[in-house]
Design an enzyme around this catalytic site. Structure first.
Site, PDB file in Angstrom:
ATOM      1  N   LYS A  74      41.128  37.523  35.943  1.00  7.74           N
ATOM      2  CA  LYS A  74      41.307  38.479  34.842  1.00  7.74           C
ATOM      3  C   LYS A  74      42.782  38.718  34.532  1.00  7.74           C
ATOM      4  O   LYS A  74      43.193  38.711  33.368  1.00  7.74           O
ATOM      5  CB  LYS A  74      40.603  39.792  35.202  1.00  7.74           C
ATOM      6  CG  LYS A  74      40.608  40.829  34.101  1.00  7.74           C
ATOM      7  CD  LYS A  74      39.632  41.961  34.385  1.00  7.74           C
ATOM      8  CE  LYS A  74      40.086  42.859  35.516  1.00  7.74           C
ATOM      9  NZ  LYS A  74      39.628  42.492  36.842  1.00  7.74           N
ATOM     10  N   THR A  76      45.295  36.779  35.218  1.00 10.68           N
ATOM     11  CA  THR A  76      45.842  35.533  34.681  1.00 10.68           C
ATOM     12  C   THR A  76      45.569  35.442  33.180  1.00 10.68           C
ATOM     13  O   THR A  76      46.461  35.098  32.392  1.00 10.68           O
ATOM     14  CB  THR A  76      45.219  34.324  35.407  1.00 10.68           C
ATOM     15  OG1 THR A  76      45.518  34.422  36.807  1.00 10.68           O
ATOM     16  CG2 THR A  76      45.764  33.012  34.868  1.00 10.68           C
ATOM     17  N   ARG A  97      48.192  47.263  35.931  1.00  4.47           N
ATOM     18  CA  ARG A  97      48.319  48.080  37.135  1.00  4.47           C
ATOM     19  C   ARG A  97      49.281  47.458  38.137  1.00  4.47           C
ATOM     20  O   ARG A  97      49.513  46.256  38.140  1.00  4.47           O
ATOM     21  CB  ARG A  97      46.958  48.248  37.813  1.00  4.47           C
ATOM     22  CG  ARG A  97      45.954  49.051  36.997  1.00  4.47           C
ATOM     23  CD  ARG A  97      44.610  49.081  37.688  1.00  4.47           C
ATOM     24  NE  ARG A  97      44.067  47.739  37.838  1.00  4.47           N
ATOM     25  CZ  ARG A  97      43.153  47.397  38.746  1.00  4.47           C
ATOM     26  NH1 ARG A  97      42.696  48.287  39.588  1.00  4.47           N
ATOM     27  NH2 ARG A  97      42.716  46.161  38.803  1.00  4.47           N
ATOM     28  N   LYS A 108      41.969  40.000  48.764  1.00  2.00           N
ATOM     29  CA  LYS A 108      42.052  39.710  47.337  1.00  2.00           C
ATOM     30  C   LYS A 108      43.363  39.032  46.944  1.00  2.00           C
ATOM     31  O   LYS A 108      43.433  38.239  46.017  1.00  2.00           O
ATOM     32  CB  LYS A 108      41.881  41.008  46.549  1.00  2.00           C
ATOM     33  CG  LYS A 108      41.925  40.843  45.042  1.00  2.00           C
ATOM     34  CD  LYS A 108      41.646  42.176  44.359  1.00  2.00           C
ATOM     35  CE  LYS A 108      41.746  42.052  42.846  1.00  2.00           C
ATOM     36  NZ  LYS A 108      43.118  41.877  42.388  1.00  2.00           N
ATOM     37  N   ALA A 276      39.281  50.338  40.847  1.00  2.00           N
ATOM     38  CA  ALA A 276      38.194  50.628  39.904  1.00  2.00           C
ATOM     39  C   ALA A 276      36.868  50.866  40.605  1.00  2.00           C
ATOM     40  O   ALA A 276      35.944  51.398  40.004  1.00  2.00           O
ATOM     41  CB  ALA A 276      38.052  49.500  38.901  1.00  2.00           C
ATOM     42  N   PHE A 304      38.225  45.203  38.252  1.00  2.00           N
ATOM     43  CA  PHE A 304      36.911  44.652  38.554  1.00  2.00           C
ATOM     44  C   PHE A 304      36.124  44.378  37.272  1.00  2.00           C
ATOM     45  O   PHE A 304      36.701  44.078  36.239  1.00  2.00           O
ATOM     46  CB  PHE A 304      36.157  45.551  39.540  1.00  2.00           C
ATOM     47  CG  PHE A 304      36.829  45.623  40.892  1.00  2.00           C
ATOM     48  CD1 PHE A 304      37.149  44.476  41.598  1.00  2.00           C
ATOM     49  CD2 PHE A 304      37.166  46.849  41.455  1.00  2.00           C
ATOM     50  CE1 PHE A 304      37.777  44.534  42.835  1.00  2.00           C
ATOM     51  CE2 PHE A 304      37.797  46.917  42.687  1.00  2.00           C
ATOM     52  CZ  PHE A 304      38.104  45.764  43.377  1.00  2.00           C
ATOM     53  N   PHE A 384      38.434  25.917  35.066  1.00  2.00           N
ATOM     54  CA  PHE A 384      38.755  25.251  36.323  1.00  2.00           C
ATOM     55  C   PHE A 384      38.623  23.755  36.122  1.00  2.00           C
ATOM     56  O   PHE A 384      37.837  23.301  35.275  1.00  2.00           O
ATOM     57  CB  PHE A 384      37.811  25.718  37.444  1.00  2.00           C
ATOM     58  CG  PHE A 384      38.214  27.026  38.085  1.00  2.00           C
ATOM     59  CD1 PHE A 384      38.730  27.062  39.368  1.00  2.00           C
ATOM     60  CD2 PHE A 384      38.091  28.212  37.387  1.00  2.00           C
ATOM     61  CE1 PHE A 384      39.101  28.262  39.958  1.00  2.00           C
ATOM     62  CE2 PHE A 384      38.454  29.416  37.960  1.00  2.00           C
ATOM     63  CZ  PHE A 384      38.965  29.446  39.258  1.00  2.00           C
ATOM     64  N   TRP A 412      45.909  29.061  33.223  1.00  2.00           N
ATOM     65  CA  TRP A 412      46.485  28.867  34.568  1.00  2.00           C
ATOM     66  C   TRP A 412      47.309  27.579  34.595  1.00  2.00           C
ATOM     67  O   TRP A 412      48.418  27.558  35.120  1.00  2.00           O
ATOM     68  CB  TRP A 412      45.363  28.800  35.606  1.00  2.00           C
ATOM     69  CG  TRP A 412      45.870  28.785  37.028  1.00  2.00           C
ATOM     70  CD1 TRP A 412      46.061  29.859  37.845  1.00  2.00           C
ATOM     71  CD2 TRP A 412      46.272  27.633  37.782  1.00  2.00           C
ATOM     72  NE1 TRP A 412      46.561  29.454  39.067  1.00  2.00           N
ATOM     73  CE2 TRP A 412      46.695  28.083  39.052  1.00  2.00           C
ATOM     74  CE3 TRP A 412      46.315  26.264  37.516  1.00  2.00           C
ATOM     75  CZ2 TRP A 412      47.157  27.221  40.048  1.00  2.00           C
ATOM     76  CZ3 TRP A 412      46.779  25.399  38.503  1.00  2.00           C
ATOM     77  CH2 TRP A 412      47.185  25.881  39.754  1.00  2.00           C
TER      78      TRP A 412
END
Length: 558
Positions: A74, A76, A97, A108, A276, A304, A384, A412
Site C-alpha cells: 500500500k 509503495t 504515517r 512487518k 489501524a 491495514f 509482481f 516497485w
C-alpha cells in the site's frame, strides 16, 4: 536484485535534494522550515497557519484489501502514485504515517514504500526520525508518573488505584509488559497496583496529536483525557490533575509535520503513526491539511485494510480534516487474492485462476464498502513478476464487471513510469462527482454504531457483548459519552475477529470484550476478539537481520 535499503541508499548518497529545495517546489522558503539536518525538516507554526488559509486541492485516500503474508504494498503504491501524478503534470504532495519501531524490529518491517517508490532518508524515517515517537512516549509516561505521584502524595482527588486506566507505553513490541505490578518496594516507592503497557502508537496521546488543529486544540484535548475513576466511579481527567500544560509542552515540537521526499523528489509529509487495528490508523490532520494546501492533489493512506483504516479515515479522520476524500484507491495483489482463495504461500507463484476468482471476494467486499461512502473508487493491482497475463486479465474483468477500473501498476520496479496508467485513472476518478455519506451519525446509540460497522463494513450478522463490555456501555451512558465516534480494535487479517478466517465470510458474529472511552480523542475504542494493544515479537524478528558497519551504514532494514 537490489534490496529496498540498497536502492534508497544509492539515491541518498547521490541525488537526494536538500530539504529546502523540496520545500521550494511548494513555494515555501527556508523561514518556513525548522531543519533537522540537511534532508529533514518540520514546518514552523507560522507556516502551518498560512498554509491552512490557501485553497485546498483534491484528496485521494489509498487503502487496501486485508493484509496477507503475500504482501499488498500500500505505501509503495501511495508513493508511486504521487510520483506518477507529478510525472504527468498533476502537482501531488504526500501525507503518510510515521513508522513504529515495533513492526520495524518485528515482522512487518518499515513503512516507507519499496523498490523505486520510497520515501527518503529511509533509515532515518524508519528509526528515530525527528523524535516524535520519543516525545509521545515521554509525554505519556510523564502523565503516568504524575498520576502515581498524586496517589502517593495524599490522593486529593480520591483516585481508586484499581481503576486507573492510563497505561505506560513503549515504542517496541514487548509482550512481557502487557500486565505488570507497579509501586513495589515499600512506602517510599509508591502505592502498589496492577498496571500495564501499550505500544506508543496505541496511546491516546498519539491519536490526539494526529487529530489536533493547533497547540490550543492539543491542550484542550489532553485536558479531556479520562485517566481513571474515583472510589465512587467518578471519571478523573487530566484537567483534574492540572497537568495538561506540562504534557502539551512535551508535545510542542512533535505537533509540527515533518517534511521529507521520495526517490523522485516528490514532497512528502510524514507525521503521526497510530496503528489501524488498535487505534484510528491515519496520519495527522495537520499533515493532510498541509498536503491539501500545497498541492493540486494530496495522497494519503490509512493503515491495514479498508475495513479498518479505510472506515476510520471516513468516519473519524475526515470529519476532523474538514475535507472528505474525492477518490479512493484500493490496493490489491494477485498473490494476496490467491491466498484469500485458499492457496498456500509456497504455491502463490503458480498461476491459479480459480483461486484468484475465489479470493476476489475479499477485494469485492472492500470495493463495496468504499463505494458505500459515495466516493469514486479505483483498484490498483500492485504487480509482481510472477503475475501471469491471464491472471491480470481475469482480475481486471472481475473488477470491471463490478463497476470499477483495475489498473495494473509496476511502481516497485519502474517507479513513476510504472504508475502512469494509475495516475491517469485517478485523475479521471477525481473528475467524477463525490457525494460523501458517513456510515453513522455520532448521536446514534453506541450499540447501533458498532452494529452498523460490523454488519455493513465487515459483513457480519451480529455483535456479542461480553459482561465487561455491557458494564462499559453502562459507564458510557452514565457519563454522557454516547456521542463519541467508534474506533474498532480488530485483527487486520480478516473481516471477522478471527485472523484465520479469510476471504469475504458472512453470517458471523463479532465479539466485543471491552469498550474504552478515549474522551480526549473523541472516540470509543472497541476491543474485539483477542486483539492486543501491546503486540509481541515473532519467533524470528526482523532485528535478527539488521546490522550497522564501522562507517555507520545500515543493512537489513526493509
Amino acid at each position: 536484485m537490489k534490496s529496498d535499503i540498497e536502492i534508497a541508499q544509492e539515491v541518498e548518497h547521490t541525488t537526494m535534494a536538500p530539504i529546502d529545495q523540496i520545500a521550494a517546489k511548494m513555494n515555501l522558503t527556508a523561514d518556513d522550515l525548522e531543519n533537522y539536518g540537511k534532508y529533514k525538516a518540520k514546518l514552523t507554526f507560522e507556516a502551518i497557519q498560512e498554509i491552512k488559509q490557501r485553497p485546498q486541492g483534491k484528496l485521494v485516500l489509498v487503502t487496501s484489501i486485508n493484509p496477507t503474508p503475500a504482501g499488498e504494498g500500500k505505501s509503495t503504491v501511495s508513493v508511486g502514485l504521487a510520483d506518477a501524478l507529478n510525472r504527468i503534470g498533476t502537482k501531488a504532495v504526500i501525507a503518510l504515517r510515521e513508522p513504529s519501531l515495533g513492526p520495524v524490529m518485528g515482522m512487518k518491517g518499515g513503512a516507507t514504500g519499496g523498490g523505486k517508490a520510497q520515501l527518503i532518508p529511509m533509515e532515518d524515517i524508519n528509526l528515530h526520525f525527528t523524535g516524535d515517537m520519543h516525545a509521545l512516549t515521554t509525554a505519556n509516561d510523564t502523565l503516568a508518573a504524575l498520576i502515581d505521584n498524586h496517589i502517593q502524595q495524599g490522593n486529593e482527588l480520591n483516585i481508586d488505584p484499581r481503576r486507573v486506566t492510563w497505561k505506560r507505553v513503549l515504542d517496541i513490541n514487548d509482550r512481557s509488559l502487557r500486565q505488570v505490578v507497579t509501586g513495589l518496594g515499600g512506602v517510599t516507592s509508591g502505592v502498589p497496583r496492577q498496571a500495564g503497557f501499550d505500544i506508543t502508537v496505541a496511546s491516546e496521546l498519539m491519536a490526539i496529536l494526529c487529530l489536533a488543529e493547533n497547540i490550543t486544540d492539543l491542550k484542550k484535548r489532553i485536558a479531556k483525557i479520562t485517566i481513571g475513576y474515583t472510589y465512587t466511579k467518578k471519571p478523573i481527567t487530566v484537567a483534574d490533575l492540572k497537568v495538561q500544560g506540562a504534557i502539551t509542552m512535551l508535545l510542542r515540537d512533535a505537533l509540527k509535520p515533518n517534511l521529507v521526499q521520495t526517490l523522485e523528489k516528490t514532497p512528502a509529509f510524514v507525521h503521526g503513526g497510530p496503528f489501524a487495528n488498535i487505534a484510528h490508523g491515519c496520519n495527522s490532520v495537520l499533515a493532510t491539511k498541509m498536503a491539501l494546501g500545497l498541492g493540486d492533489v494530496a495522497i494519503t493512506e490509512a493503515g491495514f485494510g479498508a475495513d479498518l483504516g479505510g472506515e476510520k479515515f471516513m468516519d473519524i479522520a475526515a470529519p476532523n480534516i474538514g475535507h472528505t476524500p474525492d477518490a479512493t484507491v484500493i490496493v490489491a495483489t494477485i498473490r494476496a487474492l490467491k491466498y484469500n482463495g485458499g492457496v498456500a504461500v509456497k504455491d502463490l507463484t503458480t498461476e491459479n485462476l480459480a483461486a484468484l476468482e475465489a479470493g476476489f471476494g475479499n477485494l469485492k467486499k472492500h470495493i463495496q464498502n468504499m463505494k458505500r461512502y459515495n466516493v469514486p473508487v479505483v483498484v490498483a493491482i500492485n504487480a509482481f513478476i510472477t503475475d501471469t497475463p491471464a491472471e491480470i486479465k481475469l482480475l481486471q474483468k472481475l473488477c470491471q464487471d463490478f463497476g470499477v477500473a483495475a489498473i495494473n501498476t509496476e511502481i516497485w520496479e519502474k517507479g513513476s513510469a510504472g504508475g502512469e496508467a494509475l495516475a491517469k485513472a485517478v485523475n479521471e476518478a477525481l473528475a467524477q462527482p463525490a457525494d460523501f455519506q458517513p456510515l453513522y451519525d455520532k448521536t446514534e446509540p453506541v450499540t447501533t454504531k458498532i452494529e452498523k460497522i460490523v454488519q455493513t463494513i465487515y459483513g457480519g450478522k451480529s455483535v456479542i457483548f461480553s459482561a465487561k463490555a455491557k458494564k462499559d456501555l453502562k459507564t458510557i451512558a452514565e457519563n454522557d459519552w454516547n456521542d463519541l465516534a467508534i474506533c474498532m480494535a480488530k485483527t487486520q487479517y480478516s473481516l471477522t475477529d478471527d485472523q484465520h478466517v479469510l476471504g469475504a465470510p458472512t453470517d458471523f458474529s463479532i465479539h466485543v470484550r471491552e469498550i474504552i472511552p478515549k474522551t480526549g480523542s473523541g472516540f470509543l475504542v472497541v476491543l474485539t476478539g483477542n486483539v492486543l494493544t501491546m503486540p509481541g515479537l515473532p519467533k524470528k524478528p526482523a532485528a535478527l537481520n539488521m546490522d550497522v558497519d564501522e562507517n555507520g551504514v545500515i543493512s537489513g532494514l526493509f
